[in-house]
Design a protein around this motif. Structure first.
Motif, PDB file in Angstrom:
ATOM      1  N   MET A 295       0.837  -1.195   0.000  1.00 53.30           N
ATOM      2  CA  MET A 295       0.000   0.000   0.000  1.00 53.30           C
ATOM      3  C   MET A 295       0.876   1.252   0.000  1.00 53.30           C
ATOM      4  N   ILE A 296       0.576   2.224  -0.863  1.00 51.99           N
ATOM      5  CA  ILE A 296       1.370   3.438  -0.957  1.00 51.99           C
ATOM      6  C   ILE A 296       0.956   4.376   0.161  1.00 51.99           C
ATOM      7  N   ASN A 297       1.891   4.770   1.003  1.00 52.38           N
ATOM      8  CA  ASN A 297       1.535   5.685   2.066  1.00 52.38           C
ATOM      9  C   ASN A 297       1.602   7.120   1.574  1.00 52.38           C
ATOM     10  N   LYS A 298       1.153   8.045   2.433  1.00 53.03           N
ATOM     11  CA  LYS A 298       1.045   9.442   2.030  1.00 53.03           C
ATOM     12  C   LYS A 298       2.385  10.009   1.598  1.00 53.03           C
ATOM     13  N   GLU A 299       3.414   9.740   2.382  1.00 57.28           N
ATOM     14  CA  GLU A 299       4.723  10.307   2.099  1.00 57.28           C
ATOM     15  C   GLU A 299       5.246   9.843   0.749  1.00 57.28           C
ATOM     16  N   THR A 300       5.040   8.573   0.434  1.00 52.64           N
ATOM     17  CA  THR A 300       5.555   8.040  -0.823  1.00 52.64           C
ATOM     18  C   THR A 300       4.842   8.646  -2.020  1.00 52.64           C
ATOM     19  N   TYR A 301       3.529   8.757  -1.994  1.00 53.25           N
ATOM     20  CA  TYR A 301       2.876   9.257  -3.194  1.00 53.25           C
ATOM     21  C   TYR A 301       3.093  10.759  -3.371  1.00 53.25           C
ATOM     22  N   LEU A 302       3.391  11.484  -2.321  1.00 51.97           N
ATOM     23  CA  LEU A 302       3.794  12.878  -2.497  1.00 51.97           C
ATOM     24  C   LEU A 302       5.147  12.974  -3.190  1.00 51.97           C
ATOM     25  N   ASP A 303       6.019  11.998  -2.944  1.00 55.27           N
ATOM     26  CA  ASP A 303       7.329  11.976  -3.592  1.00 55.27           C
ATOM     27  C   ASP A 303       7.218  11.809  -5.102  1.00 55.27           C
ATOM     28  N   ALA A 304       6.084  11.295  -5.591  1.00 53.66           N
ATOM     29  CA  ALA A 304       5.909  11.071  -7.024  1.00 53.66           C
ATOM     30  C   ALA A 304       5.594  12.352  -7.788  1.00 53.66           C
ATOM     31  N   ILE A 305       5.321  13.424  -7.079  1.00 52.21           N
ATOM     32  CA  ILE A 305       4.917  14.679  -7.715  1.00 52.21           C
ATOM     33  C   ILE A 305       6.151  15.514  -8.040  1.00 52.21           C
ATOM     34  N   GLY A 306       6.074  16.302  -9.101  1.00 53.02           N
ATOM     35  CA  GLY A 306       7.217  17.115  -9.476  1.00 53.02           C
ATOM     36  C   GLY A 306       6.824  18.339 -10.280  1.00 53.02           C
ATOM     37  N   ILE A 307       7.837  19.082 -10.689  1.00 59.47           N
ATOM     38  CA  ILE A 307       7.664  20.336 -11.411  1.00 59.47           C
ATOM     39  C   ILE A 307       8.028  20.136 -12.882  1.00 59.47           C
ATOM     40  N   ILE A 308       7.179  20.646 -13.764  1.00 57.19           N
ATOM     41  CA  ILE A 308       7.456  20.685 -15.198  1.00 57.19           C
ATOM     42  C   ILE A 308       7.930  22.093 -15.543  1.00 57.19           C
ATOM     43  N   GLU A 309       9.079  22.200 -16.186  1.00 51.50           N
ATOM     44  CA  GLU A 309       9.579  23.484 -16.674  1.00 51.50           C
ATOM     45  C   GLU A 309       9.541  23.467 -18.194  1.00 51.50           C
ATOM     46  N   ILE A 310       8.959  24.504 -18.761  1.00 48.14           N
ATOM     47  CA  ILE A 310       8.749  24.580 -20.198  1.00 48.14           C
ATOM     48  C   ILE A 310       9.387  25.856 -20.723  1.00 48.14           C
ATOM     49  N   GLY A 311      10.161  25.775 -21.772  1.00 51.13           N
ATOM     50  CA  GLY A 311      10.735  26.969 -22.392  1.00 51.13           C
ATOM     51  C   GLY A 311      12.239  26.912 -22.485  1.00 51.13           C
ATOM     52  N   ARG A 312      12.786  27.605 -23.485  1.00 59.16           N
ATOM     53  CA  ARG A 312      14.215  27.515 -23.792  1.00 59.16           C
ATOM     54  C   ARG A 312      15.070  28.384 -22.876  1.00 59.16           C
ATOM     55  N   ASN A 313      14.513  29.439 -22.304  1.00 59.43           N
ATOM     56  CA  ASN A 313      15.298  30.308 -21.446  1.00 59.43           C
ATOM     57  C   ASN A 313      14.430  30.866 -20.330  1.00 59.43           C
ATOM     58  N   ILE A 314      15.028  31.608 -19.443  1.00 58.81           N
ATOM     59  CA  ILE A 314      14.311  32.103 -18.265  1.00 58.81           C
ATOM     60  C   ILE A 314      13.141  32.998 -18.658  1.00 58.81           C
ATOM     61  N   LYS A 315      13.303  33.820 -19.691  1.00 62.70           N
ATOM     62  CA  LYS A 315      12.229  34.719 -20.100  1.00 62.70           C
ATOM     63  C   LYS A 315      11.007  33.957 -20.597  1.00 62.70           C
ATOM     64  N   GLU A 316      11.227  32.856 -21.301  1.00 57.52           N
ATOM     65  CA  GLU A 316      10.128  32.079 -21.877  1.00 57.52           C
ATOM     66  C   GLU A 316       9.577  31.037 -20.915  1.00 57.52           C
ATOM     67  N   ARG A 317      10.328  30.720 -19.874  1.00 55.08           N
ATOM     68  CA  ARG A 317      10.018  29.555 -19.069  1.00 55.08           C
ATOM     69  C   ARG A 317       8.683  29.660 -18.345  1.00 55.08           C
ATOM     70  N   GLN A 318       7.938  28.566 -18.377  1.00 56.55           N
ATOM     71  CA  GLN A 318       6.692  28.442 -17.640  1.00 56.55           C
ATOM     72  C   GLN A 318       6.817  27.264 -16.680  1.00 56.55           C
ATOM     73  N   ILE A 319       6.027  27.316 -15.603  1.00 52.39           N
ATOM     74  CA  ILE A 319       6.051  26.264 -14.598  1.00 52.39           C
ATOM     75  C   ILE A 319       4.708  25.557 -14.575  1.00 52.39           C
ATOM     76  N   ALA A 320       4.732  24.248 -14.582  1.00 45.19           N
ATOM     77  CA  ALA A 320       3.529  23.433 -14.454  1.00 45.19           C
ATOM     78  C   ALA A 320       3.847  22.274 -13.504  1.00 45.19           C
ATOM     79  N   SER A 321       2.971  21.304 -13.457  1.00 48.93           N
ATOM     80  CA  SER A 321       3.130  20.175 -12.537  1.00 48.93           C
ATOM     81  C   SER A 321       3.029  18.864 -13.298  1.00 48.93           C
ATOM     82  N   GLY A 322       3.555  17.817 -12.700  1.00 53.27           N
ATOM     83  CA  GLY A 322       3.484  16.484 -13.271  1.00 53.27           C
ATOM     84  C   GLY A 322       3.693  15.455 -12.182  1.00 53.27           C
ATOM     85  N   SER A 323       3.612  14.200 -12.553  1.00 51.37           N
ATOM     86  CA  SER A 323       3.766  13.126 -11.566  1.00 51.37           C
ATOM     87  C   SER A 323       4.404  11.908 -12.217  1.00 51.37           C
ATOM     88  N   ILE A 324       5.139  11.181 -11.418  1.00 47.31           N
ATOM     89  CA  ILE A 324       5.778   9.941 -11.870  1.00 47.31           C
ATOM     90  C   ILE A 324       4.765   8.811 -11.765  1.00 47.31           C
TER      91      ILE A 324
END
Length: 224
Positions: A1-30
């Motif tokens: 059974m997956i506990n709370k701590e483990t399934y939170l570890d599956a979450i992460g940040i998506i970074e989109i864009g070639r440089n800092i000016k273009e970059r956008q932040i979104a979310s994703g999961s493993i």
């Protein structure tokens, strides 16, 4: 059974864009795949439907290892989203570079995914609001979209920026599993985050990402 701590570890940040000016932040999961774990996120975090083109640079950073970025090398997206921007298909499954695949810990913390489950389940939804730069959580029973008449489902959530692509997690049997992602909130409907129902079409995208040798006429597998 997956506990709370483990399934939170599956979450992460998506970074989109070639440089800092273009970059956008979104979310994703493993999520669990076949030969390697995959990343689940919104299709619009992978494909720019305004320019009708994939974003050129996409990276994923797991919450567990905040200083490690992994490059996205391929994405499986339902063609209904690519061709028509139908929000009901706004999900993509990403394949990361080999250094991610070779790390056993990501397989251990990856979420199970399920498709074609009953609608209006109770969810916990997670994401990274852009301004706060920390994990946000909302929860509640999903509702039908009686406002726009779409096939989307909605969960109470007052966060907006950065939540796109974040997982919808629910209990299925003895496990916490994922079966949707956040995609948008309507300005006319305050406090609701909407996500697509993961049915057969989105399952086909998952199967193509899981095994790129599979061909599906309903899925586009794009290599970056």
């Amino acid at each position: 059974m997956i506990n709370k701590e483990t399934y939170l570890d599956a979450i992460g940040i998506i970074e989109i864009g070639r440089n800092i000016k273009e970059r956008q932040i979104a979310s994703g999961s493993i999520v669990k795949g076949g030969r390697y774990p995959l990343i689940a996120t919104a299709a619009h975090c992978t494909y720019n439907y305004i320019k009708n083109a994939y974003y050129e640079e996409i990276f994923f950073t797991p919450i567990r290892v905040k200083d490690q970025k992994y490059k996205v090398v391929a994405a499986a997206v339902p063609l209904q989203f690519i061709n028509h921007t139908y929000l009901e298909y706004d999900t993509s499954f990403l394949i990361l570079e080999e250094s991610f695949n070779e790390n056993d810990i990501y397989e251990d913390i990856a979420l199970d995914v399920k498709f074609c489950l009953p609608k209006e389940l109770t969810y916990q939804i997670f994401g990274y609001p852009y301004m706060r730069k920390e994990l946000a959580k909302s929860e509640g029973k999903a509702i039908k979209d009686t406002f726009k008449g779409s096939a989307l489902q909605g969960v109470n959530c007052f966060e907006k920026d950065g939540m796109s692509g974040g997982p919808w997690i629910t209990r299925y049997g003895q496990k916490m599993i994922q079966n949707s992602v956040s995609i948008l909130s309507f300005n006319s409907v305050e406090g609701i985050m909407w996500g697509p129902y993961w049915g057969e079409a989105i399952e086909r995208a998952y199967q193509v990402a899981k095994n790129p040798d599979i061909y599906s006429q309903d899925v586009q597998l794009h290599y970056f």
